[in-house]
Design a protein around this motif. Structure first.
Motif, PDB file in Angstrom:
ATOM      1  N   MET A  64      -4.413   6.171  -1.460  1.00 23.56           N
ATOM      2  CA  MET A  64      -4.363   7.630  -1.476  1.00 23.56           C
ATOM      3  C   MET A  64      -5.133   8.257  -0.318  1.00 23.56           C
ATOM      4  SD  MET A  64      -2.437   8.656  -3.967  1.00 23.56           S
ATOM      5  CE  MET A  64      -1.392   7.266  -3.512  1.00 23.56           C
ATOM      6  N   LEU A  65      -6.163   7.556   0.144  1.00 24.86           N
ATOM      7  CA  LEU A  65      -6.949   8.098   1.264  1.00 24.86           C
ATOM      8  C   LEU A  65      -6.372   7.739   2.626  1.00 24.86           C
ATOM      9  CD1 LEU A  65     -10.578   7.476  -0.088  1.00 24.86           C
ATOM     10  CD2 LEU A  65      -9.331   9.641   0.024  1.00 24.86           C
ATOM     11  N   SER A  66      -5.293   6.971   2.628  1.00 28.19           N
ATOM     12  CA  SER A  66      -4.666   6.585   3.894  1.00 28.19           C
ATOM     13  C   SER A  66      -3.228   7.086   3.993  1.00 28.19           C
ATOM     14  CB  SER A  66      -4.697   5.060   4.048  1.00 28.19           C
ATOM     15  OG  SER A  66      -3.962   4.452   3.002  1.00 28.19           O
ATOM     16  N   LEU A  67      -2.944   8.172   3.299  1.00 22.29           N
ATOM     17  CA  LEU A  67      -1.601   8.739   3.352  1.00 22.29           C
ATOM     18  C   LEU A  67      -1.330   9.340   4.730  1.00 22.29           C
ATOM     19  CD1 LEU A  67      -1.453  10.591  -0.094  1.00 22.29           C
ATOM     20  CD2 LEU A  67      -0.223   8.502   0.549  1.00 22.29           C
ATOM     21  N   SER A  68      -0.130   9.140   5.226  1.00 20.24           N
ATOM     22  CA  SER A  68       0.267   9.724   6.502  1.00 20.24           C
ATOM     23  C   SER A  68       0.636  11.193   6.314  1.00 20.24           C
ATOM     24  CB  SER A  68       1.452   8.951   7.083  1.00 20.24           C
ATOM     25  OG  SER A  68       2.585   9.091   6.227  1.00 20.24           O
ATOM     26  N   ARG A  69       0.809  11.903   7.455  1.00 21.94           N
ATOM     27  CA  ARG A  69       1.159  13.321   7.373  1.00 21.94           C
ATOM     28  C   ARG A  69       2.518  13.517   6.710  1.00 21.94           C
ATOM     29  NH1 ARG A  69       3.709  17.338  10.238  1.00 21.94           N
ATOM     30  NH2 ARG A  69       2.635  19.353  10.330  1.00 21.94           N
ATOM     31  N   ASN A  70       3.449  12.637   7.018  1.00 23.77           N
ATOM     32  CA  ASN A  70       4.790  12.746   6.428  1.00 23.77           C
ATOM     33  C   ASN A  70       4.749  12.546   4.916  1.00 23.77           C
ATOM     34  OD1 ASN A  70       5.951  13.249   8.930  1.00 23.77           O
ATOM     35  ND2 ASN A  70       6.361  11.058   9.329  1.00 23.77           N
ATOM     36  N   GLU A  71       3.959  11.551   4.454  1.00 24.35           N
ATOM     37  CA  GLU A  71       3.852  11.288   3.014  1.00 24.35           C
ATOM     38  C   GLU A  71       3.186  12.455   2.301  1.00 24.35           C
ATOM     39  OE1 GLU A  71       3.505   6.434   2.745  1.00 24.35           O
ATOM     40  OE2 GLU A  71       1.696   7.599   3.205  1.00 24.35           O
ATOM     41  N   THR A  72       2.275  13.136   2.984  1.00 23.22           N
ATOM     42  CA  THR A  72       1.575  14.259   2.363  1.00 23.22           C
ATOM     43  C   THR A  72       2.505  15.430   2.102  1.00 23.22           C
ATOM     44  OG1 THR A  72      -0.450  13.605   3.510  1.00 23.22           O
ATOM     45  CG2 THR A  72      -0.392  15.820   2.576  1.00 23.22           C
ATOM     46  N   TYR A  73       3.437  15.692   3.015  1.00 23.82           N
ATOM     47  CA  TYR A  73       4.321  16.851   2.906  1.00 23.82           C
ATOM     48  C   TYR A  73       5.683  16.511   2.296  1.00 23.82           C
ATOM     49  CZ  TYR A  73       0.974  19.483   5.675  1.00 23.82           C
ATOM     50  OH  TYR A  73      -0.168  20.116   6.113  1.00 23.82           O
ATOM     51  N   ASP A  74       5.933  15.239   2.091  1.00 24.82           N
ATOM     52  CA  ASP A  74       7.220  14.826   1.508  1.00 24.82           C
ATOM     53  C   ASP A  74       6.972  14.386   0.062  1.00 24.82           C
ATOM     54  OD1 ASP A  74       9.655  13.779   0.771  1.00 24.82           O
ATOM     55  OD2 ASP A  74      10.003  12.791   2.699  1.00 24.82           O
ATOM     56  N   THR A  76       8.949  13.186  -2.212  1.00 26.68           N
ATOM     57  CA  THR A  76       9.584  11.922  -2.607  1.00 26.68           C
ATOM     58  C   THR A  76       8.733  10.733  -2.196  1.00 26.68           C
ATOM     59  OG1 THR A  76      10.870  11.896  -0.558  1.00 26.68           O
ATOM     60  CG2 THR A  76      11.889  12.933  -2.483  1.00 26.68           C
ATOM     61  N   LYS A  77       8.154  10.815  -1.009  1.00 30.83           N
ATOM     62  CA  LYS A  77       7.295   9.717  -0.547  1.00 30.83           C
ATOM     63  C   LYS A  77       5.978   9.695  -1.310  1.00 30.83           C
ATOM     64  CE  LYS A  77       9.215   9.353   4.103  1.00 30.83           C
ATOM     65  NZ  LYS A  77       8.946   9.391   5.571  1.00 30.83           N
ATOM     66  N   MET A  78       5.513  10.888  -1.729  1.00 32.84           N
ATOM     67  CA  MET A  78       4.280  10.946  -2.514  1.00 32.84           C
ATOM     68  C   MET A  78       4.452  10.224  -3.850  1.00 32.84           C
ATOM     69  SD  MET A  78       1.155  11.860  -2.872  1.00 32.84           S
ATOM     70  CE  MET A  78       0.843  13.090  -1.590  1.00 32.84           C
ATOM     71  N   PHE A  79       5.577  10.486  -4.516  1.00 33.85           N
ATOM     72  CA  PHE A  79       5.842   9.810  -5.788  1.00 33.85           C
ATOM     73  C   PHE A  79       6.024   8.312  -5.589  1.00 33.85           C
ATOM     74  CE2 PHE A  79       7.098  14.100  -7.312  1.00 33.85           C
ATOM     75  CZ  PHE A  79       6.283  14.143  -8.421  1.00 33.85           C
ATOM     76  N   ALA A  80       6.623   7.927  -4.466  1.00 34.40           N
ATOM     77  CA  ALA A  80       6.783   6.501  -4.170  1.00 34.40           C
ATOM     78  C   ALA A  80       5.427   5.836  -3.973  1.00 34.40           C
ATOM     79  CB  ALA A  80       7.650   6.325  -2.926  1.00 34.40           C
ATOM     80  N   ALA A  81       4.521   6.564  -3.342  1.00 32.35           N
ATOM     81  CA  ALA A  81       3.169   6.027  -3.137  1.00 32.35           C
ATOM     82  C   ALA A  81       2.444   5.862  -4.467  1.00 32.35           C
ATOM     83  CB  ALA A  81       2.385   6.946  -2.204  1.00 32.35           C
ATOM     84  N   TRP A  82       2.592   6.839  -5.340  1.00 33.02           N
ATOM     85  CA  TRP A  82       1.974   6.735  -6.662  1.00 33.02           C
ATOM     86  C   TRP A  82       2.571   5.556  -7.451  1.00 33.02           C
ATOM     87  CZ3 TRP A  82      -2.279   8.284  -8.717  1.00 33.02           C
ATOM     88  CH2 TRP A  82      -2.912   9.442  -8.252  1.00 33.02           C
ATOM     89  N   GLY A  83       3.856   5.343  -7.361  1.00 30.78           N
ATOM     90  CA  GLY A  83       4.472   4.212  -8.062  1.00 30.78           C
ATOM     91  C   GLY A  83       3.956   2.889  -7.560  1.00 30.78           C
ATOM     92  N   ALA A  84       3.691   2.807  -6.255  1.00 32.02           N
ATOM     93  CA  ALA A  84       3.198   1.552  -5.684  1.00 32.02           C
ATOM     94  C   ALA A  84       1.798   1.230  -6.172  1.00 32.02           C
ATOM     95  CB  ALA A  84       3.230   1.631  -4.154  1.00 32.02           C
ATOM     96  N   VAL A  85       0.916   2.252  -6.239  1.00 28.53           N
ATOM     97  CA  VAL A  85      -0.475   2.000  -6.649  1.00 28.53           C
ATOM     98  C   VAL A  85      -0.596   1.859  -8.162  1.00 28.53           C
ATOM     99  CG1 VAL A  85      -1.377   3.209  -4.623  1.00 28.53           C
ATOM    100  CG2 VAL A  85      -1.010   4.465  -6.769  1.00 28.53           C
ATOM    101  N   ALA A  86       0.392   2.430  -8.907  1.00 25.39           N
ATOM    102  CA  ALA A  86       0.318   2.335 -10.371  1.00 25.39           C
ATOM    103  C   ALA A  86       0.450   0.895 -10.839  1.00 25.39           C
ATOM    104  CB  ALA A  86       1.401   3.199 -11.011  1.00 25.39           C
ATOM    105  N   ASP A  87       1.175   0.075 -10.090  1.00 21.46           N
ATOM    106  CA  ASP A  87       1.357  -1.323 -10.495  1.00 21.46           C
ATOM    107  C   ASP A  87       0.041  -2.071 -10.576  1.00 21.46           C
ATOM    108  OD1 ASP A  87       4.043  -0.931 -10.675  1.00 21.46           O
ATOM    109  OD2 ASP A  87       4.480  -1.654  -8.642  1.00 21.46           O
ATOM    110  N   SER A  88      -0.899  -1.696  -9.739  1.00 23.15           N
ATOM    111  CA  SER A  88      -2.182  -2.398  -9.716  1.00 23.15           C
ATOM    112  C   SER A  88      -3.059  -2.055 -10.914  1.00 23.15           C
ATOM    113  CB  SER A  88      -2.929  -2.076  -8.412  1.00 23.15           C
ATOM    114  OG  SER A  88      -3.149  -0.671  -8.321  1.00 23.15           O
ATOM    115  N   LEU A  89      -2.776  -0.923 -11.572  1.00 25.37           N
ATOM    116  CA  LEU A  89      -3.579  -0.506 -12.740  1.00 25.37           C
ATOM    117  C   LEU A  89      -2.838  -0.637 -14.059  1.00 25.37           C
ATOM    118  CD1 LEU A  89      -5.396   2.711 -11.463  1.00 25.37           C
ATOM    119  CD2 LEU A  89      -6.456   0.561 -12.123  1.00 25.37           C
ATOM    120  N   LEU A  90      -1.523  -0.802 -14.018  1.00 29.72           N
ATOM    121  CA  LEU A  90      -0.729  -0.783 -15.250  1.00 29.72           C
ATOM    122  C   LEU A  90      -1.132  -1.898 -16.214  1.00 29.72           C
ATOM    123  CD1 LEU A  90       1.560   0.466 -16.862  1.00 29.72           C
ATOM    124  CD2 LEU A  90       3.160  -1.057 -15.666  1.00 29.72           C
ATOM    125  N   TYR A  91      -1.186  -3.135 -15.722  1.00 31.59           N
ATOM    126  CA  TYR A  91      -1.466  -4.259 -16.620  1.00 31.59           C
ATOM    127  C   TYR A  91      -2.893  -4.218 -17.180  1.00 31.59           C
ATOM    128  CZ  TYR A  91      -2.472  -8.972 -18.225  1.00 31.59           C
ATOM    129  OH  TYR A  91      -2.884 -10.041 -18.970  1.00 31.59           O
TER     130      TYR A  91
END
Length: 376
Positions: A64-74, A76-91
């Protein structure tokens, strides 16, 4: 009824009372035991899954602290980033929550067992009564809860001070550790401190569980009148049962009297007992007792026998033996076959003589062959 009578609850609760209380949801429960078990298992779960949760948190923060400018304003990419990091906490988080849920179920059913009651869920006007609410607040149960709260506060506060002193320098050292080790280390310290604080509740539970069990048993105790009323409701009123038995006995006596005219012979004591016997070779292999009675009933049997020309034979020992060893409608015992056979033979010969078909039979023997164990 019991409350109006002012009787003390001194009787142990009956199985029916316990079953009814369980249906109403009135079972022994200890909130302290459930809370203690949940806290301890939560601490154990945190020790097991804490490192994975720490690594997952580090992954989330790093991503979350290394998001690019495009991911910050897009978006769809923000939700994709959240989905990627959620896997590490889900289990680890799922397992942590699952352990807590299971611990909550087990901890709250350890005392009293599992019980589901619709009656306990139903709304009751008494629970909304302000007067009863004040009584609960100012009653002995509220005093017990206050003492438990003070005991918990004192134990937890003393343990917390001790733990802070013990881990003080280790907590300060976290500020100079590197990621993600400091996060895992912090979670480990928190888990051990949490476990130690939770274990202080064992002392409270050790006091609360016996008290709740005793208090529940005391509330279910019954007055002597309640026990009597329950016995009447379940077993029947003793007076009614006695009246039913008396009616059944009278009906049985009337049926016996109706069968006396069909008897082949009535043996008598001669005054206290009478037993009517019939021998039908086509229906039974042995003589059957049609009726028997003592005192007044014995006299009634003799009167009916005389009125219907049924022979009366005096044999005190045989009469007592038949009266005490045979029920109405039963065959006579095998041990009395010979004695009864001699009586029937005497009666048959006497009937033939009265009809002019034979000579008068000799007098019946005074001592019939009756075993000693049948002599009363």
């Amino acid at each position: 009824m019991a409350e109006d009578s002012g009787q003390e609850r001194t009787e142990e609760p009956t199985p029916k009372k316990l079953q009814e209380a369980k249906k109403k949801g009135q079972i022994a429960r200890s909130k302290e035991l459930g809370t203690t078990f949940v806290l301890i298992m939560s601490a154990v779960s945190l020790l097991i899954y804490g490192p994975d949760i720490g690594r997952g948190l580090h992954t989330v923060m790093k991503r979350m602290l290394s998001l690019s400018r495009n991911e910050t304003y897009d978006t769809t990419k923000m939700f994709a980033a959240w989905g990627a990091v959620a896997d590490s906490l889900l289990y680890p988080m799922s397992m942590f929550v699952l352990v807590i849920v299971i611990a909550a179920f087990i901890g709250n059913t350890m005392l009293g067992g599992f019980n589901f009651s619709w009656q306990a869920m139903a709304p009751k006007a008494s629970k909304m009564s302000p007067m009863k609410g004040f009584k609960r607040i100012l009653g002995p149960q509220a005093a017990v809860e206050l003492i438990k709260a003070l005991l918990k506060f004192g134990l937890v506060a003393a343990c917390a001070v001790f733990l802070i002193k013990m881990y003080f320098y280790e907590i300060l050292h976290l500020s100079i550790e590197t990621l993600p080790n400091n996060i895992a280390h912090a979670l480990e310290i928190i888990a051990w401190m949490f476990l130690a604080l939770s274990c202080t509740m064992i002392v409270v539970s050790a006091v609360d569980v016996p008290y709740q069990a005793h208090n529940h048993h005391k509330q279910l105790k019954m007055t002597l009148q309640e026990v009597k009323d329950e016995y009447k409701n379940s077993e029947g009123d003793p007076q009614i049962k006695a009246r039913i038995r008396r009616t059944q006995r009278e009906m049985s006596q009337r049926r016996q009297m109706q069968d006396v005219p069909d008897a082949d012979v009535v043996v008598t004591n001669p005054t206290h007992f009478s037993v009517a016997i019939k021998y039908d070779t086509e229906k039974a292999g042995a003589p059957i007792v049609l009726a028997k009675g003592a005192d007044e009933m014995a006299l009634q049997i003799r009167k009916i026998a005389k009125g219907n020309d049924v022979p009366l034979v005096e044999s005190p020992v045989l009469t007592r033996a038949l009266y005490h060893t045979t029920e109405v409608g039963e065959q006579i015992p095998e041990q009395l076959f010979t004695a009864v056979a001699q009586v029937l033979a005497y009666v048959y010969q006497l009937k033939r003589f009265e009809k002019g078909r034979g000579r008068r039979p000799s007098k019946l023997a005074d001592k019939l062959p009756i075993p000693d164990e049948f002599k009363y």
